[in-house]
Structures are given as structure tokens and as C-alpha cells.
Design a protein around this motif. Structure first.
Motif, PDB file in Angstrom:
ATOM      1  N   GLN A   1       1.001  -1.209   0.265  1.00  0.00           N
ATOM      2  CA  GLN A   1      -0.072   0.035  -0.183  1.00  0.00           C
ATOM      3  C   GLN A   1       1.117   1.121   0.388  1.00  0.00           C
ATOM      4  OE1 GLN A   1      -2.951  -0.701  -1.387  1.00  0.00           O
ATOM      5  NE2 GLN A   1      -4.467  -0.219   0.412  1.00  0.00           N
ATOM      6  N   VAL A   2       2.376   1.337  -0.469  1.00  0.00           N
ATOM      7  CA  VAL A   2       2.860   2.262  -0.355  1.00  0.00           C
ATOM      8  C   VAL A   2       3.342   2.521  -2.004  1.00  0.00           C
ATOM      9  CG1 VAL A   2       5.084   3.105   0.182  1.00  0.00           C
ATOM     10  CG2 VAL A   2       3.642   2.114   2.200  1.00  0.00           C
ATOM     11  N   ASP A   3       4.469   1.234  -1.227  1.00  0.00           N
ATOM     12  CA  ASP A   3       5.314   1.352  -3.596  1.00  0.00           C
ATOM     13  C   ASP A   3       4.749   0.378  -3.976  1.00  0.00           C
ATOM     14  OD1 ASP A   3       8.078   2.552  -2.264  1.00  0.00           O
ATOM     15  OD2 ASP A   3       8.266   1.229  -1.419  1.00  0.00           O
ATOM     16  N   VAL A   4       3.854  -0.670  -3.430  1.00  0.00           N
ATOM     17  CA  VAL A   4       2.772  -1.432  -4.503  1.00  0.00           C
ATOM     18  C   VAL A   4       1.510  -1.506  -3.678  1.00  0.00           C
ATOM     19  CG1 VAL A   4       2.258  -3.348  -5.117  1.00  0.00           C
ATOM     20  CG2 VAL A   4       4.930  -2.842  -5.110  1.00  0.00           C
ATOM     21  N   GLY A   5       0.739  -0.624  -4.768  1.00  0.00           N
ATOM     22  CA  GLY A   5      -0.549  -0.993  -3.983  1.00  0.00           C
ATOM     23  C   GLY A   5      -1.305  -1.865  -3.932  1.00  0.00           C
ATOM     24  N   CYS A   6      -2.412  -2.295  -3.301  1.00  0.00           N
ATOM     25  CA  CYS A   6      -3.120  -3.589  -2.933  1.00  0.00           C
ATOM     26  C   CYS A   6      -4.335  -4.176  -3.656  1.00  0.00           C
ATOM     27  CB  CYS A   6      -3.662  -3.682  -1.307  1.00  0.00           C
ATOM     28  SG  CYS A   6      -2.034  -4.252  -0.534  1.00  0.00           S
ATOM     29  N   ASP A   7      -4.704  -2.557  -4.562  1.00  0.00           N
ATOM     30  CA  ASP A   7      -6.023  -2.699  -5.604  1.00  0.00           C
ATOM     31  C   ASP A   7      -6.590  -3.365  -5.099  1.00  0.00           C
ATOM     32  OD1 ASP A   7      -4.206  -0.793  -7.282  1.00  0.00           O
ATOM     33  OD2 ASP A   7      -3.075  -2.059  -7.928  1.00  0.00           O
ATOM     34  N   TYR A   8      -7.684  -3.400  -3.820  1.00  0.00           N
ATOM     35  CA  TYR A   8      -8.589  -3.867  -3.365  1.00  0.00           C
ATOM     36  C   TYR A   8      -9.495  -3.898  -3.990  1.00  0.00           C
ATOM     37  CZ  TYR A   8      -5.629  -5.147   1.155  1.00  0.00           C
ATOM     38  OH  TYR A   8      -4.731  -5.018   1.611  1.00  0.00           O
ATOM     39  N   PHE A   9     -10.603  -4.555  -4.564  1.00  0.00           N
ATOM     40  CA  PHE A   9     -11.852  -4.828  -5.064  1.00  0.00           C
ATOM     41  C   PHE A   9     -13.024  -3.680  -4.297  1.00  0.00           C
ATOM     42  CE2 PHE A   9     -15.803  -6.470  -6.126  1.00  0.00           C
ATOM     43  CZ  PHE A   9     -16.035  -5.952  -7.538  1.00  0.00           C
ATOM     44  N   ALA A  10     -13.779  -3.528  -4.287  1.00  0.00           N
ATOM     45  CA  ALA A  10     -14.967  -2.851  -3.812  1.00  0.00           C
ATOM     46  C   ALA A  10     -16.549  -3.436  -3.838  1.00  0.00           C
ATOM     47  CB  ALA A  10     -15.093  -1.178  -2.986  1.00  0.00           C
ATOM     48  N   GLY A  11     -17.233  -3.900  -3.257  1.00  0.00           N
ATOM     49  CA  GLY A  11     -18.042  -4.989  -4.331  1.00  0.00           C
ATOM     50  C   GLY A  11     -18.649  -6.362  -3.547  1.00  0.00           C
ATOM     51  N   ASP A  12     -19.822  -6.818  -4.555  1.00  0.00           N
ATOM     52  CA  ASP A  12     -20.642  -8.176  -4.272  1.00  0.00           C
ATOM     53  C   ASP A  12     -19.710  -8.879  -5.070  1.00  0.00           C
ATOM     54  OD1 ASP A  12     -21.385  -7.030  -1.532  1.00  0.00           O
ATOM     55  OD2 ASP A  12     -22.817  -6.347  -2.871  1.00  0.00           O
ATOM     56  N   ILE A  13     -19.914 -10.576  -4.870  1.00  0.00           N
ATOM     57  CA  ILE A  13     -19.286 -11.151  -6.264  1.00  0.00           C
ATOM     58  C   ILE A  13     -20.563 -12.903  -6.387  1.00  0.00           C
ATOM     59  CG2 ILE A  13     -17.494 -12.875  -7.688  1.00  0.00           C
ATOM     60  CD1 ILE A  13     -15.301 -11.015  -7.014  1.00  0.00           C
ATOM     61  N   ASP A  14     -21.149 -12.410  -7.278  1.00  0.00           N
ATOM     62  CA  ASP A  14     -21.986 -14.399  -6.628  1.00  0.00           C
ATOM     63  C   ASP A  14     -21.620 -15.212  -7.639  1.00  0.00           C
ATOM     64  OD1 ASP A  14     -24.551 -15.299  -6.987  1.00  0.00           O
ATOM     65  OD2 ASP A  14     -25.180 -14.800  -8.865  1.00  0.00           O
ATOM     66  N   TYR A  15     -20.877 -15.521  -8.448  1.00  0.00           N
ATOM     67  CA  TYR A  15     -19.883 -16.589  -8.387  1.00  0.00           C
ATOM     68  C   TYR A  15     -18.134 -16.232  -9.229  1.00  0.00           C
ATOM     69  CZ  TYR A  15     -21.407 -16.200 -13.092  1.00  0.00           C
ATOM     70  OH  TYR A  15     -22.474 -16.261 -14.784  1.00  0.00           O
ATOM     71  N   ILE A  16     -17.831 -17.053  -9.046  1.00  0.00           N
ATOM     72  CA  ILE A  16     -16.347 -17.456 -10.267  1.00  0.00           C
ATOM     73  C   ILE A  16     -16.452 -18.604 -11.126  1.00  0.00           C
ATOM     74  CG2 ILE A  16     -13.834 -17.037 -10.597  1.00  0.00           C
ATOM     75  CD1 ILE A  16     -14.020 -14.108  -8.828  1.00  0.00           C
ATOM     76  N   ALA A  17     -16.068 -18.127 -12.394  1.00  0.00           N
ATOM     77  CA  ALA A  17     -15.527 -19.952 -13.005  1.00  0.00           C
ATOM     78  C   ALA A  17     -14.582 -19.680 -13.884  1.00  0.00           C
ATOM     79  CB  ALA A  17     -16.904 -20.276 -13.843  1.00  0.00           C
ATOM     80  N   VAL A  18     -13.960 -21.194 -14.082  1.00  0.00           N
ATOM     81  CA  VAL A  18     -12.272 -20.735 -15.387  1.00  0.00           C
ATOM     82  C   VAL A  18     -12.852 -21.883 -15.881  1.00  0.00           C
ATOM     83  CG1 VAL A  18     -10.344 -21.786 -15.295  1.00  0.00           C
ATOM     84  CG2 VAL A  18     -11.165 -19.863 -13.799  1.00  0.00           C
ATOM     85  N   ASP A  19     -13.001 -22.258 -17.785  1.00  0.00           N
ATOM     86  CA  ASP A  19     -13.163 -23.060 -18.066  1.00  0.00           C
ATOM     87  C   ASP A  19     -12.099 -23.215 -19.150  1.00  0.00           C
ATOM     88  OD1 ASP A  19     -16.232 -22.864 -17.503  1.00  0.00           O
ATOM     89  OD2 ASP A  19     -16.682 -21.642 -18.724  1.00  0.00           O
ATOM     90  N   VAL A  20     -11.909 -23.946 -19.835  1.00  0.00           N
ATOM     91  CA  VAL A  20     -11.061 -23.893 -20.827  1.00  0.00           C
ATOM     92  C   VAL A  20     -11.040 -24.911 -21.741  1.00  0.00           C
ATOM     93  CG1 VAL A  20      -9.061 -24.183 -18.904  1.00  0.00           C
ATOM     94  CG2 VAL A  20      -9.744 -26.425 -19.508  1.00  0.00           C
TER      95      VAL A  20
END
Length: 239
Positions: free
Chosen positions: A215-234
Motif C-alpha cells: 500500500q506504499v510502493d505497491v498498491g493492493c488494489d482492493y476490490f469493493a463490491g459483491d461477487i456472486d460466482y467465479i468460474a474458470v473454463d478451458v
């Protein structure tokens, strides 16, 4: 229970992308990992319902079991960008596994989310300069961006319109041999032609921000909001 996702890109749209130099191939359709984010409040394990065993660790600051109509989601509070201290409990981590790397395969990440903010990394594997390449989805200025960095090149696509309106949206980003395509609410909104090359690193998948930051030299870039699902397809599970 959440329904499986069905992503439809019309042949007319694919044809337009092909003639304009965009990415146009069949979508990856083998479900490698699917995190429904349906766990009850207090849970600290994010379950992969495919049975492949890609369970994740839910940070103590992530709100679990949030209800929105018939949906259950994870909530990520707003944290001021680039302002110490770090908040590792804000992030969900899926431990590194070679099977989760894109490698040379067609690879896609899909999700449903909502936010009223305009910054943050939603999901990623690796960071900007790590060996082996990386990928991430982020939402600067409320517009979704998808970035794949491989052994040959990096490709970044950006949605033309913001989605930080507090409503639920579906987002999917596909990396194929022909390029990278971004789909929002089942419509192709951006694409870039090219082949990124192999992507394979030793980092976990992180949801909600970076794992290596100060959070000084490298920001953590925290997301703000809600996530319902995440999927990975190949296109090919590789086993």
C-alpha cells in the motif's frame, strides 16, 4: 442453488470480429473450476463445486452469505486505494496449482458481480512482473479490463462503458490462440487479436486484491463490491 452459466456469442458477432481483426474462436467450454460463493456466514473455505479440489481460503474481512434476492454472494468492503495498512483478510486465495494456469490452452474466466466503486482487482493469478506471465480482471474507472501476459506478448481489453451502477452484471474474458475477448452481460464489448503465448506461474489465484503489496510502493488494489460466482473454463483439461 446457482445455475450453470451459458454464454452465447452470435455467429454474426463472431464474423464481425473476424473481419475487423478481433478475436473469434469457439469458447472454452470445459468447467475447470466453479466457485458458487454460496457458503453460509462464518465460512472460511470457498468450495469448488466441480469436484476438482480447487478450494480457496476466505479472508476474515470478506462478508460471506450475503443475500440479494435469490442470490448469495461474498461482499468486499471499500478500502481507500494506496493507503496503509494492508488488509490481507480482504482477499480470497486459491492455492497455486499447475492445472489452474492457462498454459497454452484456450482459457476463460467468468463471474457475476456488482459494485458502485471505480477501482480494484477482481481476480488474478500472478502480478505484473512475475516470471511465467499472469492474468487479471480489474475495474478502473468502473470499466472492466481483462489482461493476459504471456511468453510472447501482453493483451489488454477494456469495456467501453462502466458497470459500477450497483446492479448485477456478468463478465467473461476469453484468451484463445486468436486473441482476447471481453463479454459483458452476454455481449462482446471488446477484443484484441494476437497470441499471448504460454502463461504458467507459481502464484495463487487471488480474489479481491493482490497478495504481494504494501500500500506504499505497491498498491493492493482492493476490490469493493459483491461477487456472486467465479468460474474458470478451458478447452482441454489436460488430464
Amino acid at each position: 442453488m446457482k445455475k450453470r452459466r451459458f454464454w452465447v456469442v452470435s455467429m454474426a458477432t463472431l464474423g464481425l470480429l473476424a473481419t475487423s481483426g478481433g478475436a473469434a474462436t469457439a469458447s472454452p467450454d470445459y468447467e475447470l473450476a466453479y466457485w458458487t460463493m454460496n457458503e453460509p456466514p462464518g465460512s472460511r473455505t470457498m468450495r469448488d463445486v466441480t469436484g476438482h479440489g480447487f478450494d480457496g481460503r476466505i479472508g476474515r474481512d470478506v462478508a460471506v452469505g450475503l443475500r440479494s434476492g435469490d442470490r448469495i454472494a461474498y461482499g468486499f468492503e471499500r478500502l481507500e486505494p494506496d493507503t496503509p495498512p494492508t488488509r490481507p483478510g480482504h482477499v480470497v486465495i486459491v492455492p497455486d496449482d499447475d492445472r489452474l494456469d492457462p498454459g497454452d490452452r484456450d482459457y476463460a474466466i467468468g463471474m457475476r458481480l456488482r459494485t458502485r466503486d471505480h477501482f480494484g482487482n477482481i481476480v488474478q493469478k500472478g502480478q505484473a512482473t512475475v516470471p511465467g506471465g499472469s492474468f487479471k480482471l480489474q475495474i478502473p474507472n468502473g470499466r472492466v479490463q481483462c489482461w493476459f501476459r504471456g511468453s510472447r506478448t501482453s493483451l489488454l481489453v477494456t469495456a467501453p462503458k462502466p458497470i459500477n451502477d450497483g446492479q448485477w452484471h456478468t463478465v467473461r474474458c476469453e484468451r484463445t490462440r486468436d486473441g482476447v475477448t471481453l463479454i459483458v452481460d452476454q455481449r462482446v464489448v471488446a477484443s484484441r487479436a494476437g497470441w499471448t503465448g504460454t502463461i504458467a506461474n507459481s502464484w495463487p489465484i487471488s480474489i479481491g486484491g493482490k497478495t504481494n503489496c504494501d500500500q506504499v510502493d505497491v498498491g493492493c488494489d482492493y476490490f469493493a463490491g459483491d461477487i456472486d460466482y467465479i468460474a474458470v473454463d478451458v478447452d482441454d483439461p489436460g488430464w
